[in-house]
Structures are given as C-alpha cells and as structure tokens.
Design a protein around this motif. Structure first.
Motif, PDB file in Angstrom:
ATOM      1  N   GLY A   4       0.949  -1.159   0.041  1.00  0.00           N
ATOM      2  CA  GLY A   4      -0.091  -0.022   0.075  1.00  0.00           C
ATOM      3  C   GLY A   4       0.842   1.123  -0.110  1.00  0.00           C
ATOM      4  O   GLY A   4       2.060   1.244   0.200  1.00  0.00           O
ATOM      5  N   GLY A   5       0.294   2.510  -0.233  1.00  0.00           N
ATOM      6  CA  GLY A   5       0.954   3.476  -0.220  1.00  0.00           C
ATOM      7  C   GLY A   5       1.705   3.977  -1.419  1.00  0.00           C
ATOM      8  O   GLY A   5       2.445   4.934  -1.381  1.00  0.00           O
ATOM      9  N   VAL A   6       1.452   3.293  -2.472  1.00  0.00           N
ATOM     10  CA  VAL A   6       2.073   3.532  -3.855  1.00  0.00           C
ATOM     11  C   VAL A   6       1.354   4.628  -4.762  1.00  0.00           C
ATOM     12  O   VAL A   6       0.202   4.227  -4.918  1.00  0.00           O
ATOM     13  CB  VAL A   6       2.636   2.501  -4.618  1.00  0.00           C
ATOM     14  N   ARG A   7       1.883   5.723  -4.824  1.00  0.00           N
ATOM     15  CA  ARG A   7       1.400   6.643  -5.639  1.00  0.00           C
ATOM     16  C   ARG A   7       2.096   6.911  -7.289  1.00  0.00           C
ATOM     17  O   ARG A   7       3.350   6.891  -7.224  1.00  0.00           O
ATOM     18  CB  ARG A   7       1.112   7.820  -5.143  1.00  0.00           C
ATOM     19  N   VAL A   8       1.468   6.886  -8.334  1.00  0.00           N
ATOM     20  CA  VAL A   8       2.219   7.148  -9.505  1.00  0.00           C
ATOM     21  C   VAL A   8       1.432   8.555 -10.019  1.00  0.00           C
ATOM     22  O   VAL A   8       0.540   9.099  -9.735  1.00  0.00           O
ATOM     23  CB  VAL A   8       1.743   6.220 -10.617  1.00  0.00           C
ATOM     24  N   GLU A   9       2.616   9.261 -10.512  1.00  0.00           N
ATOM     25  CA  GLU A   9       2.202  10.654 -10.875  1.00  0.00           C
ATOM     26  C   GLU A   9       2.759  10.614 -12.535  1.00  0.00           C
ATOM     27  O   GLU A   9       3.540  10.173 -12.989  1.00  0.00           O
ATOM     28  CB  GLU A   9       2.878  11.631 -10.110  1.00  0.00           C
TER      29      GLU A   9
END
Length: 177
Positions: A84-89
């Motif tokens: 969890g906690g993975v963000r793509v930009e």
C-alpha cells in the motif's frame, strides 16, 4: 522514489497506429505521427513530438477523441504495491496549432490501474473493469506548451497501468464529460 516508467516518453522512436496496445512499453493508438517541427510548433525537447492527426470520425476509433496509450507492466513491483501507499504521477505537455473556431483545444491525460495480465488490458479497458482511474484536462492555448499533471494511488493488487493521452473533438464534448 521517482522513476520514469514510460518507454519512449518523448516520442523519439516509432509508435504504432491501431487501437489499444497488446504489449507493454509501446505507444499505440488512433491516427497519429511522430514529427519534427510542424505548423509553427517545435518539439518541447528532443527532435520529435507526437501529432494527433485528427479527432472525430476520421482519425479516431470512438469519434470523440484521438487517443494514444501505453501499458506499463508493474508486476515487478507487486510486493511494494501490495504493501500500500504507492502513488504514480504523470505529466504531459501539450501544444496546438493556431487554427480556427473548429480547432480542437482540449487535451486529457488519464491513468488507469488494472490487476491481472497486462496483455488483457485492452479488453478490460473496453469493459470498464479497472481498479482505479484518474484524468486531468487541459484547455490549451495555441502555440504555447502547457503541462497537465495527474496522479493515482495504486490499489493493492495493481499489476499494470494504462497511460492515455488524447485530444478531444470539442463538437462532442458533452459525450465525454
């Protein structure tokens, strides 16, 4: 950690015309070209840029927008994503010709997360069976590079990401909104 996950992010290498990609790491989609300076616009960086050839019934599979996609295989990051906690930009730069009142000026950037086999993304996208999705929109000024940015928190189980850039046929804007 910031890492560019896209292959050919500046469209310097060949792209493929024709629907959603069946493999990861390739830009593929509706009628488009990789071009050098054209119509008073120069590439923002590098020697090439993507040119949407047409929106609407001429250049698009859906008559509303000219879309180009790339699937990013994230299976090697499964443990990190599962925690969890993975963000793509993502960010994209758009520019357009001067044109006239009928010249399209709306550009979108969309991120869509999927679980399962990346080779099945085209069918899953068409069926609307994704885990999460985020879109950012730009109403572009002529002859001016402008950036659009978006981000997406990846749900646990995400195995691939579909990155989509598109030019919208403004005569049919209500159908997309």
């Amino acid at each position: 950690t910031r890492v560019n996950l896209l292959a050919n992010p500046g469209f310097e290498n060949p792209t493929v015309v024709g629907g959603l990609p069946a493999t990861s790491g390739v830009w593929q989609g509706d009628a488009h070209q990789s071009v050098a300076a054209e119509g008073g616009i120069r590439p923002r960086g590098g020697a090439q840029m993507l040119k949407f050839v047409a929106t609407g019934a001429i250049g698009s599979t859906n008559t509303l927008a000219s879309q180009v996609w790339q699937t990013v295989d994230l299976r090697s990051q499964a443990a990190l994503i599962a925690a969890g906690g993975v963000r793509v930009e993502a960010g994209a730069w758009f520019n357009r010709v001067e044109g006239n009142a009928t010249t399209d000026r709306r550009f979108d950037l969309r991120l869509t997360a999927f679980d399962g086999d990346p080779a099945l993304v085209a069918g899953r996208f068409a069926a609307g069976t994704w885990l999460a999705q985020q879109t950012a929109t730009l109403d572009s000024a002529a002859l001016s590079w402008q950036q659009v940015m978006t981000g997406l928190s990846l749900p646990p189980g995400t195995t691939c990401l579909l990155v989509e850039i598109y030019a919208v046929d403004e005569t049919d804007l209500d159908a997309l909104d």
